[in-house]
Every structure is written in C-alpha cells, then in structure tokens.
Design a protein around this motif. Structure first.
Motif, mmCIF file in Angstrom:
data_model
loop_
_atom_site.group_PDB
_atom_site.id
_atom_site.type_symbol
_atom_site.label_atom_id
_atom_site.label_comp_id
_atom_site.label_asym_id
_atom_site.label_seq_id
_atom_site.Cartn_x
_atom_site.Cartn_y
_atom_site.Cartn_z
ATOM 1 N N TYR A 575 90.301 29.580 64.782
ATOM 2 C CA TYR A 575 91.670 29.173 64.407
ATOM 3 C C TYR A 575 92.706 30.068 65.120
ATOM 4 O O TYR A 575 92.664 31.249 65.513
ATOM 5 N N ASP A 579 96.848 31.662 61.670
ATOM 6 C CA ASP A 579 96.120 31.331 60.634
ATOM 7 C C ASP A 579 95.179 32.364 60.305
ATOM 8 O O ASP A 579 94.302 32.352 59.311
ATOM 9 N N ASP A 706 97.345 26.856 50.480
ATOM 10 C CA ASP A 706 96.819 25.512 50.923
ATOM 11 C C ASP A 706 96.240 25.602 52.275
ATOM 12 O O ASP A 706 95.123 25.092 52.412
ATOM 13 N N ARG A 707 96.672 26.249 53.323
ATOM 14 C CA ARG A 707 96.102 26.567 54.441
ATOM 15 C C ARG A 707 94.699 27.109 54.271
ATOM 16 O O ARG A 707 93.729 26.571 54.928
ATOM 17 N N GLN A 710 92.543 24.831 52.952
ATOM 18 C CA GLN A 710 91.968 23.522 53.935
ATOM 19 C C GLN A 710 90.921 23.938 54.877
ATOM 20 O O GLN A 710 89.997 23.575 55.252
ATOM 21 N N ILE A 711 91.113 25.346 55.523
ATOM 22 C CA ILE A 711 90.089 26.065 56.384
ATOM 23 C C ILE A 711 88.847 26.102 55.697
ATOM 24 O O ILE A 711 87.878 25.878 56.373
ATOM 25 N N TYR A 712 88.587 26.744 54.397
ATOM 26 C CA TYR A 712 87.450 26.837 54.004
ATOM 27 C C TYR A 712 86.646 25.424 53.821
ATOM 28 O O TYR A 712 85.599 25.279 54.183
ATOM 29 N N LYS A 713 87.362 24.408 53.276
ATOM 30 C CA LYS A 713 86.740 23.213 53.161
ATOM 31 C C LYS A 713 86.366 22.573 54.697
ATOM 32 O O LYS A 713 85.231 22.094 54.754
ATOM 33 N N GLU A 714 86.992 22.899 55.818
ATOM 34 C CA GLU A 714 86.841 22.591 57.159
ATOM 35 C C GLU A 714 85.451 23.421 57.368
ATOM 36 O O GLU A 714 84.317 22.634 57.979
#
Length: 951
Positions: A575, A579, A706-707, A710-714
């Motif tokens: 990232y 980020d 939120d970011r 999102q990064i965790y789920k990715e």
C-alpha cells in the motif's frame, strides 16, 4: 508499529480476566459439591505446607528448601535468600545492602576478583539473565541456575552459594572500582519516575523508615564510605539465622541435603548479634494529598491509595478471602475494560484493585490516566464506577464468570504440574522464608481452590468494597506535566469532586451477554489433499483443498498447550505511504472490535473459562494470525481464525476510543527525552520516511476507519497462500477435523502475491549525531553499523558469536576495568528478505563527561577483534552457552512455532536446526575475526549520543 503507546504507570492495573455465561458456573458448583462431600477441609484449618519439598534448619539457624523437579532436565536452580535489605542500614550505610550485593560478584573466597563470572560463563551461565541478584527493603536474594549433569559444576555451584552466604572478600580496590558502577546504576535510574517518587514516597509510606531507605542509597555514601563500614554491615547481617538456600531441579534430594549440611553448618553468627527488627508502615488515621509536576511527564496520572492493615493468609478461611479479592479485582478489571471500549471514555486507562502493599499494609489502589485536559471528568468517571459498585454491587453473572475463569486457571495449573518449570517453584519458598507466607503443594492448592471457589457468594464479594473503599487512610496523588501546574487541582477541589460523585443518582450496571453464536454460518468443510513427512524433526507438512499449507509438530513439552502461527506474503508494503497508518493498524483495530456476531465485550464473555488467544496481524511484509489454545478450546480457536478471515468487524465506538486514547497518550510525547532521541536516530537513518517514523498524534489521526477495514479484508480475502504452523500437545488425528472444517474452508481466490521491497536502507556512511534533551546528568550512547549482508548459516552463527564475545569484552573493559557503565552490550540483527541486510549495535548509559572516552574504549575492543580475533576462551564461552540454550529451546513449543514459521518464510531447510551443534563446532578465532572485519567497518559506524539539556 502499534498505535497505542503503552503507558508506564507508577502503580500497575491488575491483569484482565475473561468472562462467560452463568450456566457454566452452575455446573462448577455441582461438581464442587460432589468433591466437598467426599473430602472437605475446615475453614479454620491452617494451610498445609508443601509436602513435595524437603525443608529443614541447621543448628546455626540456616534454613534449606530442596525439591526435585525435572523441568527442565539436567538443570537446577539455586537461590540464596537473606532477610537483609536496605531497611537495616544505619544513616552512614545508605545503599550498602545493595552495594554488598554487587561485591558478592567481585571477589569471593573461592572465586577471587571477577573469577566467579568468568568461571560460570565457561559453564554456559549468562551474567545478568541467568546469574543475578536483587536487593529490596527487607531482603537480598541471589540466583544461580546451572546444569546439574556436571558433577564438578554442581559442586562449585553450591560453593558459590556458600561463599555468597558469608565469604565475600570485600577488598579495598574492588570496593573502589565498584563505586563507579553503582553510581552509573543510580544515574541510569534517574528520570521522571524517580523524581516523582522522591516526592510522593514520604506520603504513601507515611513518613516511615521505608521512605528513607531506598535500596539504591545516596551518592554521598556510595562515593565516600569507608571499606570498614560495609564490612561491618556484612558481619552484622550476613549470618545463618537470616539466610536460606532454595534448590529446585533435576537432583537427588537426599544427596543435596547432605551437601548443604556439610557446606553450611559451619556458618558463624557474630559474637554480638544485632536484633533483626521487623519494621512496619504504621497507619496515620488521616488522609493525605500531593499534586506534583515534572517537565518530562507526558500525561496526567491520578492515584488514590486507601491503606489498611495487612491480613496474612494463614488458614483456609484466609485463603478463601484471597479468592474473594481475586474475584473482586477481576470483575473491576472487566468493568473498566468495557468502559474503555466506549467512544467517549474520558480516560486512556483506569481501574483499581485490592492487593498487598508493603511492610504490614494492604492497599486498595484506584488509578486514572485522563485524556489531555480531562482530569476532572476522567477522575469523576473513574470514581463513579466505584460508587456504582458500592451502591449496587456486582451482578451474579459477573461473579459467575470470575469464578469460572479462576477455576480454569486452577485446572490448567494442575494439568501442567508435571511440566512446571523449576524456577516457578522458587517464589513459593522464597515468600515462605522471607514473609512467612503459606507454601501449598500443587495438589493442595488445586484441591482447596476447587473446593472453595463454589462457596464464594455475591454478598461477600460485594462486601469488600465497604471494607476497603473508605474515607480514612486515603492518599491522593496527582502527577502532571509541568506545563499544567497552574491547572492541577488542590486537595479541597478533589474532595469536592468525590462528594459530587457520591451525590449522583446512579443506576445499576446491566450485564449484557449476547445469545448469538460467534459465527453467522457454519463453514463449508474442505479436505487434506496431500502430506509430506519430515521424520528427522517429527514434522508433517499438509496441503489443504483450498491451497492452505499446514505444518504440524506434535510435542509433549506441555500437557495441554497448542501454539498457532500463520503468515501470507504481502502486508502493508503493498500500500502507498498515504495508507501506511491505516494498513499497519488495521489488524489491531479489527482485533479490538470482536469478530463475527460478537463485539469485543461480548466476545470476552463468550470466551470465559477458555485458554484461548487468537490475534490477527499485518506487518510490513506479511499478514497472518498468531495465538494459542488448549485442547478444550480448539474448536473456539479455529472458529476465531475462520471469523477473522470471513467475518471481521471494525466497530465505530472501538475505532473512536482507540484513536482518542492513542492521540492523548502521544500529545506530549516530545517531553520524554528518549522519544526525542529516538526521533532523531530514525530521521538520521531514514529521513522523513513515514514507515520508519515513530508514531505521533498527527500520524495516528491519518488512520481512516473505512480504509483500514478495506485493507484488512483485502489482506485476508485469500487464504490459498497462507502457511499455518501448529505445535503442541495434539495428535494428527485430533487436529485434522479442525483443519478440514475451518482452515480448508477459508476463502481461496488463487492469488499469486508477494510483498514489495520498499528499498528502505540506512545510509552507507556513518556519522556522529548528538541530541541534548533531559534534566538528568546522564548520557545514552548507541553505536550502530548497517549494510549489505551475506546470509548463510555459517555467517549467522559467527555474527551471533561476535555479539556474545564483544559483549563479554565490553563488560570487562567498560564496566569492570573502567567503572564507566552499569550495563553494556552488543546486539546483532540480520535478515534474508526482502534483501540481505544487517545491523550491529553497541549500547550503554554513562555520565556525560565519560561519553567520548568510553566510545573510544568500545571501538578499541572492536578493533582488537578485527585485528587479532577473539581469544579462544571467549569462543568456548559462546559455544557452551549456545549448546546449553539449545538444550532448553528444543523442548519449548514457543521456540518450535517461531523457528518453523520463520524457516518457511525464509524458504529455508527446516532440518537445519539438527546441524546447529556441528555449526557451533566450526566457530573459530578466524571465522569471528572475519565477520568483524567484514561488517564492523569504521566508516559505517553511527554514533548516536543523548546528552542532558545544555546549561
């Protein structure tokens, strides 16, 4: 980095406990009633002494405790306890109890000068981490863990204990050399904590003798006392009626008793024996208050200490009361843990506990670290919770969970009793000798605890608040940054805050327990598709139907412990810098939010009574999971793992709470000299690179919820490139269903990912960097080398040898010969990925006027090894130490899970560990000289120096 900076407090909060639904408590009570019906103990019965230890007293008053224990094998731990501490010093002896402890390492009858440390190092005993001692107000204790399979070493180990008991040489020249070392220890301990302690100690210790007898002593006495003064202290107090030896390990108990009798029976008491007065801190029956500041304190701390007379634990009834207090403390900890999840919690940390204090006192200690500029509201919020407890008490379900957790701890301790380490027994016998505390056997502790836990009642636990939460013998201590001095409250103001809290209309605590299952849906079962056996190290490598790789190593090192570690390449390196803080803190935020259908508070209640800890992480190059469980908790452990992949959560309240607390803890970070120093070091090495900078309030504010989610789920969207390592007390048959039902059910996207080499390296040219920050007259020095590295087993082990040998030489030169430091050491770090790099450091603290001469001495020791190599004797010390440590490591689950996981990350042969002894035998004068010459290049050396503020 972790976004929450740990808060170093003067008084620590109790350990947090888990909680659980009350149905299990009902089962526990039924089980215990059956036990009680069979074998009851009288509450008035004196607690039985441990029948698994041989104890006795010689005619001269010397006491011994001897116990056989074979964990670890071929090892024995010996302690010499003396009921002698700084409290016995006269006004012209301040600090000499501690100084005498030092002198017992600098010349004994059978080990003159520094021969003691030298001899034990040759046996693989490490100075500091193995061989050590401490001095307190009331005791001085020496420790010596040594191999027991070498008859000569065992004999000499006992001789060391005998010499420590009465045969210190106390030579004039050695005393004079040690003055400088003790002064460096004193200097190193000076700082904001010590300055504040100097002010509040007379209050919390009620102006007693204890407040005037800090073990470190005074500079005047340490630098000027006559040798006769310390010899007199030694003659007066190092005597057999105040001494005990504690020996636990892989030994023949009767043989050891005979040796102790032969060696220690001739210890002599002085002709005129001074009375060993037992001092106390008396209650003053009044309240006290102090508000103090310091320019280097980064946050405000408010502490309330309500003191009461100590109640010794002698009978079963007394023991039961301690269980009540443990339950009380655990419920309080859970309450405050829950409050801290709230977005608007006005403090960074808060809580309270009942515990033993000092010299005949117990204490109910309440503490709050408010967010900046929220002292009043934070203080009131903390006090409000204790008022709520006083008015309404706890709930039955809270007590049930506390009892279940305590019962689980009791069961676990009993299950593991045959694997209990020898060191863990020492404290039991130390406290029995020094404080007359009870010393229960494993069986008695288990049985009595098991019988008593179900008898604890809510009424009794609730009654503790009235007993300890009183308006008398209360000390209030407010500590804050100097810039806030004008706004710190006066005593009357704080008293008014307390009255306002007491007059509130409060409602009772509502214990909310979710009835939802952890996961919203059951996983779809997968399968094991292939396996490979590595018989040399008893390891199996499995591949699951979704691509997940699992490394299994069943062991018998513990009776019921399973370690789990998993990794996948990627991490925050994938990232952009913008980020970075969201990426590097994503897993921490998710972990703090619970998982699946349960928030964190509900999850902790759900997991009550289970030995489970599963944590997701995202590092620079990897994402993964680590944790542990016992067999009973395996299903829940794998549920958690599955949940962190498929049903993570990041709650808004948790996010707001963590960000606010983190920002608050960092707001005044520049007042701490160590922070300013560390910032400058990183700036020198990495410029303004956000990935290497220390956390600041502004950087934490860049975390986007939120970011981050999102990064965790990715990162956890695809398990196909994950490698799980599982080590511990299981069989393949037992673990396989969990692998199929949970790990093989994890999502599979078939991604082919790797981490990104960010190219962050240190400058090739060293330089000198000096930082001026701090009130104390002390300096900190870090010498560091960085560069490219040739990664191999041979290179690695020679770097480790260089680290160990140079540490020995630095201690001999900077500490023993020049009396310039209290501690000094070298440290080597090296890595294979993403590129082969190394760092090598030397660190020490000293007086500002000694910095340059000690740097010169340290560099000279480096030059000697580069020019001529180390002496063979020091290589032998390194080799035997490594062999002895390897013997222990190979029987630890923690070592194997780390080693195996690391080997797979580095794509290395996991059987290399079997060749470690051969690798050690190849270390030579020439090989160590070669790595020193190759990596410790003069032009690469950075000199980082922290000095006090310019005057």
């Amino acid at each position: 980095m972790r976004f929450i900076k740990p808060i170093a407090l003067t008084f620590l909060l109790p350990t947090l406990y888990c909680t659980t639904p009350s149905t299990a408590a009902t089962s526990l009570r039924a089980e215990a009633r059956a036990i009680l019906a069979q074998d009851t103990v009288s509450w008035n019965q004196k607690l039985p002494f441990d029948n698994e230890v041989l104890t006795g007293k010689l005619k001269n008053g010397f006491t011994y405790y001897i116990r056989r224990n074979v964990e670890p094998e071929k090892r024995v731990t010996m302690y010499l306890a003396n009921k002698v501490g700084s409290i016995l010093e006269t006004d012209d002896q301040l600090g000499l109890a501690h100084f005498l402890e030092h002198m017992n390492f600098n010349g004994l009858k059978h080990f003159p000068k520094n021969e003691l440390v030298n001899y034990l190092q040759k046996a693989g005993v490490r100075f500091g981490s193995d061989l050590n001692a401490y001095t307190g107000f009331d005791e001085t204790v020496y420790q010596l863990p040594i191999p027991s399979d070498d008859p000569e070493l065992l004999k000499n180990g006992l001789q060391v204990m005998r010499d420590w008991a009465q045969d210190a040489l106390l030579a004039d020249d050695e005393i004079d050399k040690e003055r400088g070392i003790v002064m460096q220890e004193m200097r190193g301990g000076r700082g904001v904590g010590q300055r504040l302690q100097d002010q509040y100690f007379p209050i919390v210790l009620n102006g007693s003798r204890y407040s005037k007898r800090l073990p470190i002593g005074t500079e005047k006495i340490i630098t000027t006392f006559k040798p006769e003064t310390i010899r007199k202290f030694h003659q007066d107090w190092y005597r057999p009626d105040l001494q005990s030896i504690i020996i636990v390990g892989d030994i023949d108990v009767k043989d050891m008793e005979a040796r102790v009798k032969a060696l220690f029976s001739d210890l002599k008491a002085p002709a005129k024996k001074l009375e060993r007065t037992r001092y106390n801190v008396d209650l003053l029956n009044k309240n006290q208050f102090i508000a103090i500041t310091d320019p280097e304190l980064p946050y405000t701390v408010a502490q309330i200490m309500i003191k009461s007379k100590e109640e010794k634990t002698v009978t079963v009834k007394d023991y039961r009361k301690q269980l009540l207090i443990s339950a009380f403390n655990s419920i309080v900890a859970d309450r405050f843990s829950e409050i801290m999840q709230q977005a608007d919690a006005p403090f960074m940390q808060a809580g309270g506990s009942i515990s033993g204090f000092i010299a005949g006192l117990d204490v109910f200690s309440l503490m709050v670290v408010p967010k900046p500029n929220q002292l009043e509201v934070g203080f009131k919020k903390m006090m409000t919770e204790f008022e709520r407890i006083q008015k309404f008490g706890f709930t039955q379900s809270e007590l049930d969970r506390a009892i279940i957790s305590m019962n689980k701890s009791n069961e676990t301790a009993y299950i593991e009793k045959s694997k209990k380490k020898s060191d863990s027994y020492v404290g039991r016998y130390l406290n029995n000798f020094l404080k007359d505390d009870a010393a229960l056997s494993n069986d008695d502790s288990y049985k009595i605890t098991k019988q008593l836990l179900p008898t604890l009642t809510l009424k009794e636990v609730n009654a503790l608040i009235s007993k300890y939460y009183t308006d008398l013998n209360r000390d209030i201590i407010i500590m804050g940054p100097e810039k806030d001095k004008a706004t710190l409250p006066a005593e009357q103001t704080v008293n008014n805050w307390i009255k306002e809290v007491e007059s509130q209309n409060l409602t009772a605590y509502e214990d909310k327990v979710s009835k939802l299952p952890l996961l919203s849906k059951e996983p779809v079962k997968g399968s094991v598709v292939s396996n490979k056996e590595l018989k040399e190290i008893n390891v199996k490598e499995l591949t699951l139907s979704n691509g997940v790789k699992v490394i299994l190593k069943p062991t018998n090192f513990k009776n019921d412990e399973i370690r789990i570690s998993a990794f996948s390449p990627g991490g925050s390196s994938l990232y952009p810098d913008a980020d970075y803080y969201s990426a590097s803190n994503a897993a921490g935020l998710v972990d703090a939010s619970g998982v699946g259908q349960l928030n964190n508070v509900e999850l902790q209640k759900y997991l009550t009574g289970k030995n489970i800890g599963i944590t997701p992480y995202i590092s620079e190059r990897y994402e993964g999971i680590y944790g542990s469980s016992d067999k009973e908790g395996l299903k829940n452990a794998f549920e958690l793992i599955y949940g962190y992949f498929t049903e993570p959560r990041l709650d808004q309240d948790v996010y707001q709470s963590i960000i606010a607390r983190s920002v608050g803890s960092l707001e005044n970070r520049d007042s701490d000299p160590s922070n300013v120093f560390s910032d400058k070091v990183k700036e020198t090495l990495y410029g303004d690179n956000i990935r290497r900078k220390n956390a600041t309030a502004d950087l934490v504010k860049t975390i986007d919820k939120d970011r981050a989610f999102q990064i965790y789920k990715e990162r956890f969207a695809d398990a196909s490139d994950f490698t799980f390592t599982i080590v511990g007390s299981f069989t393949e048959e037992e673990i396989k269903p969990y692998l199929e039902n949970y790990l093989a059910a994890l999502p599979n996207l078939g991604r082919k990912e790797s981490y990104k080499d960010l190219g962050i390296v240190e400058p090739a040219q060293g330089k000198r960097v000096v930082v001026h920050k701090g009130k104390e007259d002390k300096a900190s020095v870090q010498l560091a080398y960085y560069g490219d590295y040739t990664y191999s087993e041979s290179e690695n082990i020679n770097m480790e040898a260089l680290e160990s040998i140079l540490t020995i030489k630095l201690l001999e030169r900077l500490r023993e010969a020049e009396s310039g430091v209290y501690s000094v050491g070298a440290s080597a770090n090296y890595g294979k990925l993403p590129r082969q790099r190394y760092s090598f450091g030397i660190g020490f603290g000293t007086a500002p006027d000694k910095v340059d001469v000690l740097i010169k001495s340290a560099v000279d020791e480096v030059s000697k090894i580069k020019k001529s190599g180390p002496v063979k004797e020091d290589i032998d010390k390194f080799v035997i130490e490594q062999k002895r440590q390897l013997e222990l490591q190979l029987k630890e689950n923690g070592f194997w899970v780390s080693y195996l996981s690391g080997s797979y990350q580095n794509q290395e042969d996991v059987t290399e560990i079997l060749r470690k002894l051969d690798d050690l035998s190849k270390v030579s004068v020439e090989s160590v000289k070669a790595v020193a010459d190759k990596y410790l290049k003069e032009d690469r050396m950075f000199e980082f120096i922290l000095l006090p503020d310019a005057k």
